[in-house]
Design an enzyme around this catalytic site. Sequence first.
Site, PDB file in Angstrom:
ATOM      1  N   SER A 166      32.945  61.878  -7.370  1.00 10.24           N
ATOM      2  CA  SER A 166      32.890  60.545  -6.779  1.00 10.24           C
ATOM      3  C   SER A 166      33.402  59.476  -7.734  1.00 10.24           C
ATOM      4  O   SER A 166      33.449  58.303  -7.372  1.00 10.24           O
ATOM      5  CB  SER A 166      31.446  60.207  -6.381  1.00 10.24           C
ATOM      6  OG  SER A 166      30.587  60.293  -7.508  1.00 10.24           O
ATOM      7  N   HIS A 178      36.571  63.822  -1.732  1.00 11.90           N
ATOM      8  CA  HIS A 178      35.236  63.243  -1.906  1.00 11.90           C
ATOM      9  C   HIS A 178      34.553  63.080  -0.555  1.00 11.90           C
ATOM     10  O   HIS A 178      34.841  62.163   0.200  1.00 11.90           O
ATOM     11  CB  HIS A 178      35.324  61.902  -2.635  1.00 11.90           C
ATOM     12  CG  HIS A 178      33.991  61.259  -2.852  1.00 11.90           C
ATOM     13  ND1 HIS A 178      33.801  59.902  -2.863  1.00 11.90           N
ATOM     14  CD2 HIS A 178      32.763  61.812  -3.060  1.00 11.90           C
ATOM     15  CE1 HIS A 178      32.536  59.632  -3.064  1.00 11.90           C
ATOM     16  NE2 HIS A 178      31.880  60.779  -3.181  1.00 11.90           N
ATOM     17  N   GLU A 204      37.268  60.873   1.266  1.00 10.18           N
ATOM     18  CA  GLU A 204      38.278  60.190   0.459  1.00 10.18           C
ATOM     19  C   GLU A 204      39.184  61.246  -0.157  1.00 10.18           C
ATOM     20  O   GLU A 204      38.706  62.136  -0.867  1.00 10.18           O
ATOM     21  CB  GLU A 204      37.623  59.384  -0.675  1.00 10.18           C
ATOM     22  CG  GLU A 204      36.889  58.147  -0.233  1.00 10.18           C
ATOM     23  CD  GLU A 204      36.290  57.398  -1.415  1.00 10.18           C
ATOM     24  OE1 GLU A 204      36.468  56.184  -1.494  1.00 10.18           O
ATOM     25  OE2 GLU A 204      35.639  58.044  -2.267  1.00 10.18           O
ATOM     26  N   ASN A 207      32.612  54.124  -3.800  1.00 11.18           N
ATOM     27  CA  ASN A 207      31.677  53.848  -4.890  1.00 11.18           C
ATOM     28  C   ASN A 207      32.040  52.600  -5.682  1.00 11.18           C
ATOM     29  O   ASN A 207      31.170  51.954  -6.257  1.00 11.18           O
ATOM     30  CB  ASN A 207      31.575  55.053  -5.822  1.00 11.18           C
ATOM     31  CG  ASN A 207      30.651  56.109  -5.253  1.00 11.18           C
ATOM     32  OD1 ASN A 207      29.705  55.797  -4.539  1.00 11.18           O
ATOM     33  ND2 ASN A 207      30.914  57.359  -5.549  1.00 11.18           N
TER      34      ASN A 207
END
Length: 282
Positions: free
Chosen positions: A120, A141, A153, A191
């Site tokens: 991540s 991800h 992702e 994130n």
Amino acid sequence: MSTISTIGVIGAGQMGAGIAHVSAAAGFETILWDFAPAALEKGMAGITSQLDKAVEKGKITAEQSKETRGRLRAGTAIADFKAADLVIEAVIENAEPKIALFRELDKIVRPGGILASNTSSISITKLAGSINRPELFVGMHFMNPVPVMQLVEIIRGLQTSDETYALACEVSKKMGKTTVLGVDTAGFVVNRILCPMVNEAIFLLQEGVKAEDIDNAMKLGTNVPMGPLTLADFVGLDTLLYILQILHRELGEDKYRPCPLLVKYVEAGWYGRKTKRGFYKY
């Protein structure tokens, strides 16, 4: 373009087990393996439990559950990934263990096999640069919980080939996911935006605002399904701290500086749901 029929997943925790679950459900022959036998047993049992609940709720049929289980097996050793077309790593969020793992996989997985990381926050270019097939390396991800969340992702390293990227997108879509192409910098997309928001919620908690009030304010004020502190407990405060430290170090911005209260909770071993204590007690 090559095709993907067998997928290996390394790491049988919440993320790895979830990826293996959706992989098998999507029709891929799937091998799940973990360095810790107890973790692997728990991960496999968790998938079985989720399938049983899905049947009870009428989300899938008993036949679909049986077919999914038939495509999923527990690995016995890392050598089981020799014939895999794609291996997705979902181990601890730390570069060194990941690099060591990928170097081992590089020797084992068949020529042309794709290696992917569920990281991540760690540079895909850096991970790809540690192996002899960097053009066959990509970031995938998944979001937590994997069977529920729709996003993946996809992260291209500098070395990732067009075909590898296209196959990662194709596999994700077959799993029922929507993909976005993220930039290969710390935190990618989700994130990089999410962690500072959660961190700011912890600063508010440190300043005396009640956890319930923070979460209710965000749920009712922004229509998110889960408040930031509840989300932090779900993700794991240790994981959140590690990601923030990477963001702070790699991007050099003080907005990513971890709240001291978060550091204290991690030092206390209060990681959230997995330890039955975080910003809430479970």
